[in-house]
Design a protein around this motif. Sequence first.
Motif, mmCIF file in Angstrom:
data_model
loop_
_atom_site.group_PDB
_atom_site.id
_atom_site.type_symbol
_atom_site.label_atom_id
_atom_site.label_comp_id
_atom_site.label_asym_id
_atom_site.label_seq_id
_atom_site.Cartn_x
_atom_site.Cartn_y
_atom_site.Cartn_z
ATOM 1 N N LYS A 177 -48.898 -19.470 33.859
ATOM 2 C CA LYS A 177 -49.606 -19.480 32.696
ATOM 3 C C LYS A 177 -51.093 -19.827 33.191
ATOM 4 O O LYS A 177 -51.416 -20.777 33.904
ATOM 5 N N THR A 178 -51.933 -19.216 32.243
ATOM 6 C CA THR A 178 -53.466 -19.548 32.270
ATOM 7 C C THR A 178 -53.995 -19.184 30.907
ATOM 8 O O THR A 178 -53.362 -18.871 29.901
ATOM 9 N N VAL A 179 -55.248 -19.173 30.985
ATOM 10 C CA VAL A 179 -56.074 -18.857 29.696
ATOM 11 C C VAL A 179 -56.711 -17.472 29.633
ATOM 12 O O VAL A 179 -56.978 -16.990 30.623
ATOM 13 N N PRO A 180 -56.865 -17.252 28.485
ATOM 14 C CA PRO A 180 -57.598 -15.743 28.247
ATOM 15 C C PRO A 180 -58.598 -15.430 28.966
ATOM 16 O O PRO A 180 -59.191 -14.331 29.614
ATOM 17 N N SER A 181 -59.600 -16.369 29.364
ATOM 18 C CA SER A 181 -60.972 -16.266 29.903
ATOM 19 C C SER A 181 -60.802 -16.129 31.390
ATOM 20 O O SER A 181 -61.724 -15.888 32.198
ATOM 21 N N ASP A 182 -59.673 -16.187 31.974
ATOM 22 C CA ASP A 182 -59.352 -16.242 33.399
ATOM 23 C C ASP A 182 -59.173 -15.050 33.808
ATOM 24 O O ASP A 182 -57.731 -14.302 34.028
ATOM 25 N N VAL A 183 -60.093 -13.994 33.883
ATOM 26 C CA VAL A 183 -60.051 -12.470 33.855
ATOM 27 C C VAL A 183 -59.746 -12.354 35.454
ATOM 28 O O VAL A 183 -59.639 -10.945 35.764
ATOM 29 N N GLU A 184 -59.742 -13.208 36.255
ATOM 30 C CA GLU A 184 -59.450 -12.901 37.869
ATOM 31 C C GLU A 184 -58.135 -12.560 38.045
ATOM 32 O O GLU A 184 -57.959 -12.095 38.978
ATOM 33 N N VAL A 185 -57.365 -12.813 37.037
ATOM 34 C CA VAL A 185 -55.750 -12.363 37.278
ATOM 35 C C VAL A 185 -55.559 -10.854 37.427
ATOM 36 O O VAL A 185 -54.917 -10.639 37.829
ATOM 37 N N ILE A 186 -56.646 -10.139 37.030
ATOM 38 C CA ILE A 186 -56.637 -8.740 37.322
ATOM 39 C C ILE A 186 -57.617 -8.210 38.310
ATOM 40 O O ILE A 186 -57.708 -6.915 38.385
ATOM 41 N N ASP A 187 -58.272 -9.175 39.306
ATOM 42 C CA ASP A 187 -59.067 -8.565 40.420
ATOM 43 C C ASP A 187 -58.200 -7.828 41.206
ATOM 44 O O ASP A 187 -56.967 -7.819 41.330
ATOM 45 N N ALA A 188 -58.832 -6.904 42.044
ATOM 46 C CA ALA A 188 -58.057 -6.183 42.984
ATOM 47 C C ALA A 188 -57.305 -7.063 44.118
ATOM 48 O O ALA A 188 -56.171 -6.526 44.505
ATOM 49 N N VAL A 189 -57.683 -7.987 44.082
ATOM 50 C CA VAL A 189 -57.020 -9.341 45.083
ATOM 51 C C VAL A 189 -56.931 -10.525 44.266
ATOM 52 O O VAL A 189 -57.705 -11.403 44.316
ATOM 53 N N PRO A 190 -56.153 -10.590 43.254
ATOM 54 C CA PRO A 190 -55.994 -11.942 42.223
ATOM 55 C C PRO A 190 -56.230 -13.416 43.250
ATOM 56 O O PRO A 190 -55.296 -13.501 43.969
ATOM 57 N N ARG A 191 -57.039 -14.199 42.731
ATOM 58 C CA ARG A 191 -57.093 -15.312 43.647
ATOM 59 C C ARG A 191 -55.820 -16.220 43.736
ATOM 60 O O ARG A 191 -55.514 -16.817 44.753
ATOM 61 N N LYS A 192 -55.180 -16.306 42.354
ATOM 62 C CA LYS A 192 -54.134 -17.120 42.306
ATOM 63 C C LYS A 192 -52.762 -16.516 42.558
ATOM 64 O O LYS A 192 -51.683 -17.402 42.332
ATOM 65 N N SER A 193 -52.889 -15.305 42.945
ATOM 66 C CA SER A 193 -51.437 -14.620 43.321
ATOM 67 C C SER A 193 -50.747 -15.054 44.359
ATOM 68 O O SER A 193 -49.708 -14.575 44.548
ATOM 69 N N GLY A 194 -51.602 -15.373 45.242
ATOM 70 C CA GLY A 194 -50.885 -15.639 46.687
ATOM 71 C C GLY A 194 -51.249 -14.539 47.691
ATOM 72 O O GLY A 194 -50.985 -14.454 48.838
ATOM 73 N N TYR A 195 -51.793 -13.377 47.279
ATOM 74 C CA TYR A 195 -52.208 -12.247 48.087
ATOM 75 C C TYR A 195 -53.540 -12.755 48.880
ATOM 76 O O TYR A 195 -54.603 -13.083 48.157
ATOM 77 N N THR A 196 -53.497 -12.459 50.108
ATOM 78 C CA THR A 196 -54.897 -12.653 50.830
ATOM 79 C C THR A 196 -55.625 -11.392 51.090
ATOM 80 O O THR A 196 -56.750 -11.460 51.736
ATOM 81 N N ARG A 197 -55.087 -10.103 51.034
ATOM 82 C CA ARG A 197 -55.776 -8.954 51.800
ATOM 83 C C ARG A 197 -55.481 -7.846 50.629
ATOM 84 O O ARG A 197 -54.499 -8.019 49.739
ATOM 85 N N PRO A 198 -56.411 -6.923 50.646
ATOM 86 C CA PRO A 198 -56.221 -5.560 49.863
ATOM 87 C C PRO A 198 -54.614 -5.141 49.872
ATOM 88 O O PRO A 198 -53.964 -5.154 50.959
#
Length: 239
Positions: A177-198
């Motif tokens: 759950k996050t807020v609409p302004s958190d556009v980082e969720v669709i980054d190439a490597v989303p910061r809060k996703s747990g992914y650390t590399r491309p």
Amino acid sequence: MRVIVRTFSELCVTVGAVIVLFVVYVLFWTGVRAERAMEDQIDVLHEQWGRQSADPAPSAGPASGAGSAPSASPTDAARQPDYRSGRPFAVMYIPRLGFTWNKPVLEGTLAGTLKKGLGHYAGTARLGQTGNFSVAGHRRTYGDPFKDFPELRRGDAVVLTDGTTWFTYRIDKGPYKTVPSDVEVIDAVPRKSGYTRPGRYLTLTTCEPEWGHSHRLIVWAHLDSTQPVEAGEPKALRR
């Protein structure tokens, strides 16, 4: 006084009738129209794929592991159809939401586009390619495509096809759950996703709460495997 009371009563009845009609429109009629629109979009894709079947595109072999999907050759990328705004290019299946659940994926997230299916965030990765293939959908109204979004769990399959290849993604995290302004969720490597590399990732987004839009629910997944359509349905879709 009787005239005033009668006029006020008639006004209340009229307003009540308008509210009831609006509720019926939102809860029922938008769903009926959306279901027809989504079926039409899938029909368009099947017709398009039928015309292209005489010249099938090569597909990458299977792979597994987060962010370690098979690399696509320049030829594969070149032969993918252009993503045209408001037009469908793939069909998505999520077994967790029911084995009859399937929705078209269109390019763009404009309001008119999301009335006809799911919308691919323009500028994010293409299907199966390196980056973050990001998709949005309505939680309620217009066919309720993501009504049961909170039921998604880690390990669930999200399967897509572009008519030549099956792409099976596996959910790693969410619903978050996050807020609409958190556009980082669709980054190439989303910061809060747990992914650390491309890698080759998938992001799904919808509204939260169910009948509101103050927040967003997010799911992240990695490309687990691919196979050509000619090989039949992927294991995730077999009952």
